[in-house]
Scaffold this motif. Sequence first.
Motif, PDB file in Angstrom:
ATOM      1  N   THR A  54     -35.398 -48.567  53.650  1.00 27.05           N
ATOM      2  CA  THR A  54     -34.201 -47.995  52.837  1.00 27.05           C
ATOM      3  C   THR A  54     -34.323 -47.033  51.701  1.00 27.05           C
ATOM      4  O   THR A  54     -35.628 -46.921  51.290  1.00 27.05           O
ATOM      5  N   GLY A  55     -33.419 -46.395  51.290  1.00 25.25           N
ATOM      6  CA  GLY A  55     -33.509 -45.365  50.195  1.00 25.25           C
ATOM      7  C   GLY A  55     -33.876 -46.269  48.929  1.00 25.25           C
ATOM      8  O   GLY A  55     -33.797 -47.477  48.832  1.00 25.25           O
ATOM      9  N   ILE A  56     -34.654 -45.662  47.927  1.00 25.17           N
ATOM     10  CA  ILE A  56     -35.028 -46.237  46.696  1.00 25.17           C
ATOM     11  C   ILE A  56     -33.566 -46.472  45.975  1.00 25.17           C
ATOM     12  O   ILE A  56     -33.708 -47.535  45.182  1.00 25.17           O
ATOM     13  N   GLN A  57     -32.594 -46.056  46.546  1.00 25.77           N
ATOM     14  CA  GLN A  57     -31.243 -46.477  45.717  1.00 25.77           C
ATOM     15  C   GLN A  57     -30.181 -46.252  47.100  1.00 25.77           C
ATOM     16  O   GLN A  57     -30.057 -45.148  47.401  1.00 25.77           O
ATOM     17  N   ASP A  58     -29.717 -47.335  47.439  1.00 25.74           N
ATOM     18  CA  ASP A  58     -28.667 -47.203  48.453  1.00 25.74           C
ATOM     19  C   ASP A  58     -27.599 -47.779  47.883  1.00 25.74           C
ATOM     20  O   ASP A  58     -27.404 -49.215  48.158  1.00 25.74           O
ATOM     21  N   VAL A  59     -26.406 -47.069  47.982  1.00 29.22           N
ATOM     22  CA  VAL A  59     -25.309 -47.643  47.125  1.00 29.22           C
ATOM     23  C   VAL A  59     -24.186 -47.757  47.972  1.00 29.22           C
ATOM     24  O   VAL A  59     -23.907 -46.607  48.610  1.00 29.22           O
ATOM     25  N   GLU A  60     -23.448 -48.654  48.209  1.00 32.63           N
ATOM     26  CA  GLU A  60     -22.028 -48.863  48.727  1.00 32.63           C
ATOM     27  C   GLU A  60     -20.964 -47.984  47.997  1.00 32.63           C
ATOM     28  O   GLU A  60     -20.953 -48.472  46.931  1.00 32.63           O
ATOM     29  N   ILE A  61     -20.143 -47.250  48.442  1.00 27.66           N
ATOM     30  CA  ILE A  61     -19.119 -46.558  47.796  1.00 27.66           C
ATOM     31  C   ILE A  61     -17.885 -47.288  48.138  1.00 27.66           C
ATOM     32  O   ILE A  61     -17.602 -47.340  49.566  1.00 27.66           O
ATOM     33  N   ARG A  62     -17.318 -47.973  47.192  1.00 25.55           N
ATOM     34  CA  ARG A  62     -15.991 -48.685  47.296  1.00 25.55           C
ATOM     35  C   ARG A  62     -14.933 -47.982  46.477  1.00 25.55           C
ATOM     36  O   ARG A  62     -15.620 -47.907  45.229  1.00 25.55           O
ATOM     37  N   LEU A 187      -5.418 -45.926  54.956  1.00 23.82           N
ATOM     38  CA  LEU A 187      -5.133 -47.004  53.660  1.00 23.82           C
ATOM     39  C   LEU A 187      -6.324 -47.652  53.459  1.00 23.82           C
ATOM     40  O   LEU A 187      -6.882 -48.760  54.278  1.00 23.82           O
ATOM     41  N   VAL A 188      -6.755 -47.676  52.112  1.00 25.13           N
ATOM     42  CA  VAL A 188      -8.201 -48.126  51.705  1.00 25.13           C
ATOM     43  C   VAL A 188      -8.014 -49.150  50.692  1.00 25.13           C
ATOM     44  O   VAL A 188      -6.986 -49.069  49.755  1.00 25.13           O
ATOM     45  N   SER A 189      -8.885 -50.044  50.362  1.00 21.46           N
ATOM     46  CA  SER A 189      -8.935 -51.193  49.355  1.00 21.46           C
ATOM     47  C   SER A 189     -10.205 -51.390  49.007  1.00 21.46           C
ATOM     48  O   SER A 189     -11.344 -50.694  49.656  1.00 21.46           O
ATOM     49  N   ALA A 190     -10.527 -52.204  47.846  1.00 23.98           N
ATOM     50  CA  ALA A 190     -11.809 -52.475  47.285  1.00 23.98           C
ATOM     51  C   ALA A 190     -12.641 -53.165  48.478  1.00 23.98           C
ATOM     52  O   ALA A 190     -13.614 -53.332  48.455  1.00 23.98           O
ATOM     53  N   SER A 191     -12.045 -53.805  49.403  1.00 22.20           N
ATOM     54  CA  SER A 191     -12.831 -54.525  50.555  1.00 22.20           C
ATOM     55  C   SER A 191     -13.525 -53.344  51.627  1.00 22.20           C
ATOM     56  O   SER A 191     -14.122 -53.817  52.490  1.00 22.20           O
ATOM     57  N   ASN A 192     -12.990 -52.157  51.483  1.00 19.44           N
ATOM     58  CA  ASN A 192     -13.616 -51.203  52.425  1.00 19.44           C
ATOM     59  C   ASN A 192     -14.597 -50.371  51.879  1.00 19.44           C
ATOM     60  O   ASN A 192     -14.756 -49.891  50.699  1.00 19.44           O
ATOM     61  N   VAL A 193     -15.693 -50.120  52.432  1.00 18.53           N
ATOM     62  CA  VAL A 193     -16.712 -49.220  52.272  1.00 18.53           C
ATOM     63  C   VAL A 193     -16.619 -47.777  52.732  1.00 18.53           C
ATOM     64  O   VAL A 193     -16.583 -47.788  53.905  1.00 18.53           O
ATOM     65  N   LEU A 194     -16.202 -47.052  51.652  1.00 15.64           N
ATOM     66  CA  LEU A 194     -15.991 -45.677  52.394  1.00 15.64           C
ATOM     67  C   LEU A 194     -17.234 -44.865  52.807  1.00 15.64           C
ATOM     68  O   LEU A 194     -17.049 -44.067  53.538  1.00 15.64           O
ATOM     69  N   THR A 195     -18.249 -45.135  52.277  1.00 15.54           N
ATOM     70  CA  THR A 195     -19.606 -44.517  52.686  1.00 15.54           C
ATOM     71  C   THR A 195     -20.721 -44.927  51.723  1.00 15.54           C
ATOM     72  O   THR A 195     -20.655 -45.841  51.190  1.00 15.54           O
ATOM     73  N   HIS A 196     -22.075 -44.590  51.992  1.00 17.83           N
ATOM     74  CA  HIS A 196     -23.188 -45.065  51.208  1.00 17.83           C
ATOM     75  C   HIS A 196     -23.683 -43.633  50.845  1.00 17.83           C
ATOM     76  O   HIS A 196     -23.794 -42.675  51.437  1.00 17.83           O
ATOM     77  N   VAL A 197     -24.206 -43.807  49.581  1.00 11.76           N
ATOM     78  CA  VAL A 197     -25.046 -42.609  49.067  1.00 11.76           C
ATOM     79  C   VAL A 197     -26.469 -43.209  48.956  1.00 11.76           C
ATOM     80  O   VAL A 197     -26.725 -44.349  48.013  1.00 11.76           O
TER      81      VAL A 197
END
Length: 392
Positions: A54-62, A187-197
Amino acid sequence: MKMRRMLLVAGAATMLMACGGGGGRPNFGDNEYPVETVTTQNTDLQTTYPATITGIQDVEIRPKVSGFLTEIRVKEGQTVSTGQLLFVIDNKTYQAQVRQAQASVTTAKSQVNTAKLTFENSKQLHENKVIGDYELQTAENNYRSAQAQLAQAQAGLASAEEALSFCYVKSPSNGIVGTLPFKEGALVSASNVLTHVADISTVEVNFSLTEKDMLTLSKGENGLRGAIDSFPALKLQLADGSIYNHEGKVYAISGVIDQATGSVQLISHFPNPEHLLKSGGSGTVIVSRSAEQAIVIPQSVVMEVQNKKFVYLLNDSNKVNYTEITVDPQNDGVNYIVTSGLSVGDKYVTNGITKLNDQMEIVPITPQRYQEKIEEQARSMTSSDIVNAMKK
């Protein structure tokens, strides 16, 4: 026919050697067992562990607000920096809320100014004995109330501006953009993961040790911290079988034992300047260790009973002693490094150990002679004997 016979004999010899491994033994009709003398040697051992990357920091973007996705400002695999705009969500409603909150602040400021003038005028009238204490106190209370309404309006404006800012989804860190599952117009909301950084300039490679091995490491000098500091450099074998060209180091050890597997997770860091390693990948961690003047014996000569390990040692009376040994918890799956229970010059039985009993008297032979007996037995077998034996 001669060639066929040779092939059958070779197959029978191989079969008998397999039967005569550390545990079993061909039926020779005697009590001759191969014996090896304990020596020391310099050895390199390699232990392998399945690993995840995994990345040293793998963040879900919501998103923090719901709405239609109006803009996607990045592409998959793009390198982004902290604060960079990634997505824009439809914000007309939130802009209207900001304008409404701004109007409320303007109205509240006017009310404060009016209440302030009234209060200051009331103070002068009170000093000139024109009005009484009640009128002065009322004017002051109206002024304080107007100030509170202004503070409330300003808080509402700050909240509306924050909600509007949530429509602009920005990267929380430097890294590489992952997959983009949503398209513009979705249509997106807080329950959706738009991508990872994922920051993959350095990657975390996680692997596990058994609880038993971890306890052994923890009992060393300086406990777990000492175990981490003394842990050898790690190599990483990639999915294609190649060895990654940078070494890693154990960074931390989990304080929680996985109840499902009985293992403890180790977290290691590997530099990744070429961005060859990707978050979500897999590999195999290789732990190499060098031991000088170590007693090394094959695992096949060791019997394990209730997590204890035993070998059969030959005494001066040609009787075998069932002897407990301890070994280094790190091993290569083929040999053990013995830490106690054996000394240089001791003699141990290498084959047929499952047919031995404590204090059983044997006739010791060399491993070479044992091999010759297997070959002799294979040659003495008839073709039908060989075929039948190989079928079993």
